[in-house]
Design a protein around this motif. Structure first.
Motif, PDB file in Angstrom:
ATOM      1  N   SER A 118       3.335  -2.849   5.366  1.00 29.62           N
ATOM      2  CA  SER A 118       2.709  -1.575   5.016  1.00 29.62           C
ATOM      3  C   SER A 118       1.933  -1.771   3.721  1.00 29.62           C
ATOM      4  CB  SER A 118       3.771  -0.498   4.801  1.00 29.62           C
ATOM      5  OG  SER A 118       4.533  -0.311   5.960  1.00 29.62           O
ATOM      6  N   PHE A 119       0.940  -0.904   3.495  1.00 26.37           N
ATOM      7  CA  PHE A 119       0.169  -1.017   2.255  1.00 26.37           C
ATOM      8  C   PHE A 119      -0.469   0.310   1.888  1.00 26.37           C
ATOM      9  CE2 PHE A 119      -3.117  -1.626   5.437  1.00 26.37           C
ATOM     10  CZ  PHE A 119      -4.214  -0.975   4.894  1.00 26.37           C
ATOM     11  N   PHE A 120      -0.858   0.416   0.621  1.00 25.32           N
ATOM     12  CA  PHE A 120      -1.752   1.476   0.156  1.00 25.32           C
ATOM     13  C   PHE A 120      -2.632   0.870  -0.923  1.00 25.32           C
ATOM     14  CE2 PHE A 120       1.975   1.896  -2.543  1.00 25.32           C
ATOM     15  CZ  PHE A 120       1.478   2.191  -3.807  1.00 25.32           C
ATOM     16  N   ILE A 121      -3.715   1.573  -1.251  1.00 22.74           N
ATOM     17  CA  ILE A 121      -4.699   1.039  -2.190  1.00 22.74           C
ATOM     18  C   ILE A 121      -4.837   1.979  -3.378  1.00 22.74           C
ATOM     19  CG2 ILE A 121      -7.123   0.354  -2.484  1.00 22.74           C
ATOM     20  CD1 ILE A 121      -7.122  -0.253   0.580  1.00 22.74           C
ATOM     21  N   ILE A 122      -4.892   1.366  -4.576  1.00 21.42           N
ATOM     22  CA  ILE A 122      -5.113   2.109  -5.811  1.00 21.42           C
ATOM     23  C   ILE A 122      -6.367   1.576  -6.479  1.00 21.42           C
ATOM     24  CG2 ILE A 122      -2.682   2.664  -6.122  1.00 21.42           C
ATOM     25  CD1 ILE A 122      -2.454   0.373  -8.111  1.00 21.42           C
ATOM     26  N   GLN A 123      -6.803   2.274  -7.527  1.00 23.34           N
ATOM     27  CA  GLN A 123      -8.032   1.894  -8.211  1.00 23.34           C
ATOM     28  C   GLN A 123      -7.788   1.879  -9.711  1.00 23.34           C
ATOM     29  OE1 GLN A 123     -11.861   3.057  -6.417  1.00 23.34           O
ATOM     30  NE2 GLN A 123     -12.027   4.403  -8.171  1.00 23.34           N
ATOM     31  N   ASP A 124      -8.208   0.799 -10.389  1.00 22.16           N
ATOM     32  CA  ASP A 124      -8.022   0.707 -11.838  1.00 22.16           C
ATOM     33  C   ASP A 124      -9.122   1.485 -12.569  1.00 22.16           C
ATOM     34  OD1 ASP A 124     -10.317  -0.920 -12.191  1.00 22.16           O
ATOM     35  OD2 ASP A 124      -9.180  -2.718 -12.648  1.00 22.16           O
ATOM     36  N   PRO A 125      -9.077   1.558 -13.912  1.00 26.25           N
ATOM     37  CA  PRO A 125     -10.066   2.353 -14.649  1.00 26.25           C
ATOM     38  C   PRO A 125     -11.516   1.939 -14.435  1.00 26.25           C
ATOM     39  CG  PRO A 125      -8.208   1.826 -16.077  1.00 26.25           C
ATOM     40  CD  PRO A 125      -8.024   1.051 -14.801  1.00 26.25           C
ATOM     41  N   ASP A 126     -11.756   0.689 -14.011  1.00 27.21           N
ATOM     42  CA  ASP A 126     -13.129   0.231 -13.752  1.00 27.21           C
ATOM     43  C   ASP A 126     -13.531   0.371 -12.299  1.00 27.21           C
ATOM     44  OD1 ASP A 126     -14.377  -0.858 -16.245  1.00 27.21           O
ATOM     45  OD2 ASP A 126     -12.468  -1.905 -16.311  1.00 27.21           O
ATOM     46  N   GLY A 127     -12.644   0.909 -11.471  1.00 22.62           N
ATOM     47  CA  GLY A 127     -12.964   1.067 -10.054  1.00 22.62           C
ATOM     48  C   GLY A 127     -12.576  -0.136  -9.210  1.00 22.62           C
ATOM     49  N   ASN A 128     -11.919  -1.140  -9.807  1.00 19.11           N
ATOM     50  CA  ASN A 128     -11.427  -2.282  -9.026  1.00 19.11           C
ATOM     51  C   ASN A 128     -10.286  -1.813  -8.138  1.00 19.11           C
ATOM     52  OD1 ASN A 128     -13.042  -4.384 -10.307  1.00 19.11           O
ATOM     53  ND2 ASN A 128     -11.773  -4.002 -12.098  1.00 19.11           N
ATOM     54  N   ARG A 129     -10.353  -2.152  -6.885  1.00 20.08           N
ATOM     55  CA  ARG A 129      -9.317  -1.725  -5.941  1.00 20.08           C
ATOM     56  C   ARG A 129      -8.265  -2.810  -5.776  1.00 20.08           C
ATOM     57  NH1 ARG A 129     -12.249   2.242  -1.612  1.00 20.08           N
ATOM     58  NH2 ARG A 129     -13.064   3.609  -3.254  1.00 20.08           N
ATOM     59  N   VAL A 130      -7.019  -2.362  -5.799  1.00 18.50           N
ATOM     60  CA  VAL A 130      -5.865  -3.248  -5.706  1.00 18.50           C
ATOM     61  C   VAL A 130      -4.948  -2.727  -4.602  1.00 18.50           C
ATOM     62  CG1 VAL A 130      -3.866  -4.164  -6.955  1.00 18.50           C
ATOM     63  CG2 VAL A 130      -6.011  -3.735  -8.182  1.00 18.50           C
ATOM     64  N   MET A 131      -4.511  -3.624  -3.739  1.00 19.45           N
ATOM     65  CA  MET A 131      -3.617  -3.250  -2.654  1.00 19.45           C
ATOM     66  C   MET A 131      -2.168  -3.475  -3.098  1.00 19.45           C
ATOM     67  SD  MET A 131      -3.427  -4.831   1.211  1.00 19.45           S
ATOM     68  CE  MET A 131      -5.010  -4.186   1.713  1.00 19.45           C
ATOM     69  N   ILE A 132      -1.306  -2.531  -2.772  1.00 19.87           N
ATOM     70  CA  ILE A 132       0.144  -2.681  -2.942  1.00 19.87           C
ATOM     71  C   ILE A 132       0.694  -2.807  -1.535  1.00 19.87           C
ATOM     72  CG2 ILE A 132       2.246  -1.689  -3.891  1.00 19.87           C
ATOM     73  CD1 ILE A 132       0.035  -2.082  -6.017  1.00 19.87           C
ATOM     74  N   CYS A 133       1.405  -3.922  -1.246  1.00 22.00           N
ATOM     75  CA  CYS A 133       1.849  -4.095   0.138  1.00 22.00           C
ATOM     76  C   CYS A 133       3.193  -4.804   0.247  1.00 22.00           C
ATOM     77  CB  CYS A 133       0.798  -4.819   0.963  1.00 22.00           C
ATOM     78  SG  CYS A 133       0.496  -6.512   0.515  1.00 22.00           S
TER      79      CYS A 133
END
Length: 124
Positions: free
Chosen positions: A107-122
């Motif tokens: 399973s996963f979801f995606i977040i975004q850092d202050p610069d808009g870089n997307r990071v997946m948590i899975c």
């Protein structure tokens, strides 16, 4: 032919515009101690398990880096409990780009850092 390049990723570079804000964001996400007064441009290396490192790169001193945003995750962080991880990110008031997506084996979801870089948590 034997390659002189190892089958190993040593460091992921995340280009950021404000190093101190990004150190705070990533350190809090990973539950790491940090001292913002000790953060100095141009880079900050987070303590990451195993071989791969994570370097936040603000570029040369005196120049504000404009990081390019990706619509897709650059990398992922692993979790054993996707619901707990999602709740934790909500408590941090981080931008969540996608709800939890579930498959049979991960399973996963995606977040975004202050610069808009997307990071997946899975998981998985």
């Amino acid at each position: 032919m034997k390659s002189p390049i190892l089958n190993q990723i040593n460091t992921v570079f995340v280009h950021v515009s404000n190093l101190k804000d990004s150190v705070r964001w990533y350190s809090e996400l990973l539950g790491q101690e940090y001292d913002v007064d000790q953060v100095e441009d141009p880079v900050y290396n987070l303590a990451i398990n195993h071989f791969t490192g994570l370097t936040l790169d603000a570029g040369p001193g005196g120049v504000m880096k404009e990081a390019d945003k990706s619509k897709h995750p650059l990398f992922n962080f692993h979790t054993e409990n996707i619901e707990e991880a999602y709740s934790y990110v909500e408590q941090l008031n981080y931008e969540i780009v996608s709800d939890i997506t579930r498959f049979d084996d991960f399973s996963f979801f995606i977040i975004q850092d202050p610069d808009g870089n997307r990071v997946m948590i899975c998981t998985g």
